[in-house]
Design an enzyme around this catalytic site. Sequence first.
Site, mmCIF file in Angstrom:
data_model
loop_
_atom_site.group_PDB
_atom_site.id
_atom_site.type_symbol
_atom_site.label_atom_id
_atom_site.label_comp_id
_atom_site.label_asym_id
_atom_site.label_seq_id
_atom_site.Cartn_x
_atom_site.Cartn_y
_atom_site.Cartn_z
ATOM 1 N N ASP A 210 50.359 40.800 32.964
ATOM 2 C CA ASP A 210 49.300 40.203 32.163
ATOM 3 C C ASP A 210 49.393 38.677 32.242
ATOM 4 O O ASP A 210 50.483 38.113 32.115
ATOM 5 C CB ASP A 210 49.451 40.670 30.711
ATOM 6 C CG ASP A 210 48.330 40.200 29.824
ATOM 7 O OD1 ASP A 210 47.187 40.584 30.067
ATOM 8 O OD2 ASP A 210 48.615 39.433 28.885
ATOM 9 N N GLU B 120 47.204 39.215 36.960
ATOM 10 C CA GLU B 120 46.052 38.352 36.725
ATOM 11 C C GLU B 120 46.402 36.936 37.182
ATOM 12 O O GLU B 120 47.310 36.321 36.629
ATOM 13 C CB GLU B 120 45.689 38.341 35.240
ATOM 14 C CG GLU B 120 45.162 39.668 34.733
ATOM 15 C CD GLU B 120 44.848 39.636 33.257
ATOM 16 O OE1 GLU B 120 43.743 40.040 32.869
ATOM 17 O OE2 GLU B 120 45.723 39.201 32.477
#
Length: 712
Positions: free
Chosen positions: A410, A439
């Site tokens: 994340d 990400e």
Amino acid sequence: MSIDSISLAAYIDDFSMITIVANKPFSIIPSLTLIDDKGTVQPLTIDKQEHYHEQMIYKCKTSKPFDLKKEYWIVYNEQRIPLMVGSIVRTEKFDTLFYDDSVLGANFTPEFTTFKVWSPVAYEIRLKYKPAHSNSYSERKMDRTENGLWQITLEGNHHLTEYTYLARVNHEWVETTDPYSRSVTINGEKSVVIHLPETDPADWNRSERKINLRSKTNSMIYEVHVRDFTIHSDSGIKNKGKYLGLTELQTTTSKGYPTGLNYLKRLGISHVQLMPVADFGSVDERKADKEYNWGYDPVHFLAPEGSYATNPHDPVCRIKELKMLIQSLQNNGFSVILDVVFNHVYKLEESSFEKLVPGYYFRYDDGGKPVNGTGVGNDTASERKMMRKFILDALTYWMNEYKVEGFRFDLMGIHDVETMNLAAEKLKSLNPGVFLLGEGWDLNTYLEPEKKASLSSAKKMPDYSFFNDSFRDHVKGSIFVEGHSGFINGNQEDRIKHQMVHVMRGYAGNHDKFLNADQSINYTECHDNHTLYDLLAIRHPHESESMRRKRQQLALAFTIFARGVPFIHAGQEFFRTKHGAENSYNLPDKINAINWNRCESHHHAVSYFRQLIKIRKEQAIFSDNRSELVEWRIPDGGVGFKLQRPFTDKMEERSNWNKALLLFNQTLQPINIPLEQESWSVMVENERCSEKLVSSNCYTLHPLSFSLLYRL
């Protein structure tokens, strides 16, 4: 000037430097001295002073370096001001002096348990513990090493002993759980010693390693939230909202349509990505059935979340049931990816990191304030040695103990490239096929741009795949309602059509940043933002639902057949809706639950999804990086691509496609496409999969549709 009117705070900012913060200017006459807990006095020299945000800042030099095993005070006119830990913990010298590679946490054996915790700035640490057979807590003083490691060994079998650390830091006692907690009591209130073999399900082979043998481009990731996937009233699942709900076999709706694991088994996907299952802070585990969260607010990074366990009071239960879930997925042919959230903590001031070593584990601006690139109030500092060690230790633990085969990071752009590459090196030594993705957003954190593990660093991180936002935005348009529209919305701008070539190559405008298509995670929907179904309803409010579904199926075809790794948000294949909610991270089950009745009513769309996956898996032309992709020119309103794959032997040539045509029509009119002199067969047409020969040199592409043609 009255002494009482002056408010002073003092911080150790380097090994021979103190920063004094005052609410107004003051004179160092008659005295300003430094005193330690042994009564040794040093004079202070003001080296620099400045005005900052209505405060006076004084930089003072000491005559001798600080010994962090001592407590210090500033003495000003008989007023003793406690000297607090400041930015010294963020100096390179601190990292070098105090790095310790020990195995931290509670290390269990049946004969004894050794507790180790790192805090070079603690004056004293005591272990507070309560054995499972006891009703009261005891305390024992821990011993310090030169590296700032504190340790103690308790004799006897301490399985299920609850414990915390009492640390004297910054002149006060704080109580905290262990950052390396393997399990915790309800709501993470206490750490718990665990004999890990006691948490193993039946047939759990502790010496076995799960080795992923699939290449990335032969993989398809399906994102699942444990509660969402099992909680629906007509799921037929007994353990709704729980880890065990995803282990139940043969579950169906009241009309007999498969649900849960039973449904997953039929899809043909390769990887199940579990949204966060590490202990998070936003759900009261005592009210687990009434509260909801995605889980991106970590508290204990090595302990499973208790709200998904059937008994969150039992520290063994949460581990065992999560292992049972992972085991069930793997036994049914799936690889398991964990969504991990190392970029921030739930509440900085309550974090065990901050209590034990204030200011070390997080990034701060020049004024000493936590930076907020994550948008949740704090950014962890992966570049610091002990935070880097923690991340690597945690990843290794999850892989070894829980046998998972991949990690999704994340907000990976918060982390630094070196840490991510070290993690990849370590994990690949355990599982050469480990799947790593993240990400890659470029976030506003205090780290040099070239060091960020963002999309711009993809070539420096060859083992990682990145969520390809350009792919997403060119296919469906901006995630923001007022933003630009994409191809499936009918956008015929030359820019969009030109970029669709890069979309199919898995680049989508980032062809100069990826080493190859393996690094591209191709997606048009994930847990963030509106579901694609809801966004299309907003963008096309006057269009029939059937037309909007056709647009969504166009996006699905791009996702599955573009080079790279297809990524599907659970329910996307049957037009999942969150009833218009854009950010459902804490909304109730009626918004987030997978609606199995809706899945059942759209079973034709699910069947189409399964067939597309089957084609991609069976035909190597879609995953072979040697396949040549060129634009196939068709009239305005559509785009086309030809794939051609080299063959190495005659047997392979007879059983696999030699060429494929992928044709997309974004308009509301049919398009006639010349096929030159080659003979083609149709495999996919107008959301149906069935083989037929093209009878002429012209093919008609239906409105708002995708067709797939091939030649052997």
